[in-house]
Design an enzyme around this catalytic site. Structure first.
Site, mmCIF file in Angstrom:
data_model
loop_
_atom_site.group_PDB
_atom_site.id
_atom_site.type_symbol
_atom_site.label_atom_id
_atom_site.label_comp_id
_atom_site.label_asym_id
_atom_site.label_seq_id
_atom_site.Cartn_x
_atom_site.Cartn_y
_atom_site.Cartn_z
ATOM 1 N N GLY A 9 -34.844 -30.297 23.164
ATOM 2 C CA GLY A 9 -33.448 -30.115 23.592
ATOM 3 C C GLY A 9 -33.356 -30.190 25.098
ATOM 4 O O GLY A 9 -32.608 -29.442 25.730
ATOM 5 N N ASP A 60 -35.393 -34.872 15.700
ATOM 6 C CA ASP A 60 -34.776 -33.638 15.206
ATOM 7 C C ASP A 60 -35.931 -32.656 14.958
ATOM 8 O O ASP A 60 -36.817 -32.930 14.135
ATOM 9 C CB ASP A 60 -34.033 -33.967 13.898
ATOM 10 C CG ASP A 60 -33.396 -32.741 13.264
ATOM 11 O OD1 ASP A 60 -33.794 -31.613 13.596
ATOM 12 O OD2 ASP A 60 -32.497 -32.929 12.420
ATOM 13 N N ASN A 87 -37.261 -25.170 23.235
ATOM 14 C CA ASN A 87 -35.941 -24.709 23.680
ATOM 15 C C ASN A 87 -34.821 -25.070 22.708
ATOM 16 O O ASN A 87 -33.809 -24.365 22.652
ATOM 17 C CB ASN A 87 -35.662 -25.327 25.061
ATOM 18 C CG ASN A 87 -34.194 -25.297 25.408
ATOM 19 O OD1 ASN A 87 -33.656 -24.254 25.796
ATOM 20 N ND2 ASN A 87 -33.510 -26.435 25.257
ATOM 21 N N SER A 139 -33.906 -15.211 22.212
ATOM 22 C CA SER A 139 -32.596 -14.737 22.678
ATOM 23 C C SER A 139 -32.601 -13.218 22.709
ATOM 24 O O SER A 139 -33.351 -12.578 21.970
ATOM 25 C CB SER A 139 -31.511 -15.213 21.709
ATOM 26 O OG SER A 139 -30.312 -14.494 21.927
ATOM 27 N N TYR A 152 -28.590 -16.348 13.174
ATOM 28 C CA TYR A 152 -29.124 -16.681 14.506
ATOM 29 C C TYR A 152 -30.119 -15.600 14.953
ATOM 30 O O TYR A 152 -31.229 -15.906 15.397
ATOM 31 C CB TYR A 152 -27.964 -16.788 15.499
ATOM 32 C CG TYR A 152 -28.364 -17.134 16.920
ATOM 33 C CD1 TYR A 152 -28.655 -18.449 17.282
ATOM 34 C CD2 TYR A 152 -28.450 -16.154 17.900
ATOM 35 C CE1 TYR A 152 -29.012 -18.774 18.583
ATOM 36 C CE2 TYR A 152 -28.808 -16.465 19.202
ATOM 37 C CZ TYR A 152 -29.083 -17.781 19.541
ATOM 38 O OH TYR A 152 -29.444 -18.093 20.836
ATOM 39 N N ALA A 154 -31.788 -13.492 13.140
ATOM 40 C CA ALA A 154 -32.988 -13.495 12.291
ATOM 41 C C ALA A 154 -33.950 -14.601 12.727
ATOM 42 O O ALA A 154 -35.165 -14.390 12.839
ATOM 43 C CB ALA A 154 -32.600 -13.677 10.828
ATOM 44 N N LYS A 156 -34.135 -16.028 15.690
ATOM 45 C CA LYS A 156 -34.672 -15.754 17.027
ATOM 46 C C LYS A 156 -35.667 -14.591 16.990
ATOM 47 O O LYS A 156 -36.625 -14.566 17.778
ATOM 48 C CB LYS A 156 -33.536 -15.466 18.007
ATOM 49 C CG LYS A 156 -32.661 -16.689 18.300
ATOM 50 C CD LYS A 156 -33.459 -17.805 18.958
ATOM 51 C CE LYS A 156 -32.592 -18.947 19.443
ATOM 52 N NZ LYS A 156 -33.385 -20.022 20.076
#
Ligand code: NAP
Length: 244
Positions: A9, A60, A87, A139, A152, A154, A156
């Site tokens: 990314g 991907d 990232n 995060s 999200y 879970a 991270k």
């Protein structure tokens, strides 16, 4: 010899800041992208004009074969891999009871399995030369959990567990694995927040500002550097004191 970094990314937001920072610090850079083809090619051109050895590759991170093709391309192009910055990620705000199975799977596949795929694809090359740095972008919500972002959070949190376990496993091979836990960073990921919400978040941040992508990139540069070889299995917050 110049070191090579792969930034997943790497054409947008925090990833773009990492690609820029590493290239300007003298690394060869492979910019991974999925949807942002134009931005990736433009960034690669810009960094080449600045004298960098830079390439862009579409993959991907959730798709294993594409990730392994990227690893092959990296070795063929640059001859090695020294630093992997995992990232790439997506976010979604939704009540837990409304999250569909597809949305859950997509979140886990990109944000957690993507880290598994990329780390597995690049690790053999690092193990072979007994050197490597893996930097995972988790995060603050992976540490503390966010309401309406259960999938999200879970994923991270899973990245943090992966980081700690893999750090122990590969430390004898001279490879460090660390995690950055950004707080609120000014990228398209937070474009869903209103000005009012951003201002109220700012009030909760001891540094009195939201972060910029360079705050995270500078931390990644530190974790990639020679001086951080004894730092592994750590979760480092770049959040202006938000989670303290
Ligand atoms: P962003 O600007 O939306 O960038 C997300 C990046 O992830 C894009 O470069 C995108 O590439 C890439 N990506 C998404 N799905 C992908 C896939 N399947 N395969 C490959 N690449 C994929 O957001 P950002 O804030 O920079 O986010 C970067 C990381 O920081 C994420 O892991 C995010 O969870 C984490 N983070 C952000 C914040 C924040 O406040 N911004 C806070 C904590 C953690 P394409 O555009 O090419 O698809």
């Amino acid at each position: 010899m110049k070191k090579t970094v792969v930034v997943t990314g790497g054409a947008q937001g925090i990833g773009k800041a990492c690609s820029l920072a590493f290239a300007r610090a003298g690394y060869n850079v492979l910019i991974n992208y999925n949807k942002s083809c134009e931005a990736a090619l433009a960034l690669a051109d810009k960094l080449k004009q600045e004298g960098g050895f830079v390439a862009a590759f579409k993959a991907d991170v959730a798709k294993r074969q594409e990730v392994f093709d990227m690893a092959r391309f990296c070795i063929d192009t640059f001859g090695s891999i020294d630093v992997l910055v995992n990232n790439a990620g997506i976010a979604q705000c939704k009540l837990f009871t409304d999250i569909t199975e597809d949305e859950w799977d997509n979140m886990i596949n990109i944000n957690l399995k993507g880290v598994f795929n990329c780390s597995q694809a690049f690790l053999p090359y690092m193990i072979r030369k007994k050197y490597g740095r893996i930097i995972n972008v988790s995060s603050v919500w992976g540490v503390s959990g966010a309401s309406c972002e259960v999938h999200y959070s879970a994923a991270k949190a899973g990245v943090i567990g992966l980081t700690k376990a893999l750090a122990k496993e590969v430390a004898p091979s001279g490879i460090t694995v660390n995690c950055i836990a950004p707080g609120i960073i000014d990228t398209s990921m937070i474009c869903g927040f209103s000005d009012e919400e951003i201002n109220s978040l700012k009030n909760e941040i001891p540094a009195c500002r939201i972060g910029v992508p360079e705050d995270v990139a500078n931390c990644a540069l530190f974790l990639a550097g020679e001086g951080s070889g004894y730092v592994t299995g750590q979760v480092i917050s770049t959040d202006g004191g938000f989670a303290v």
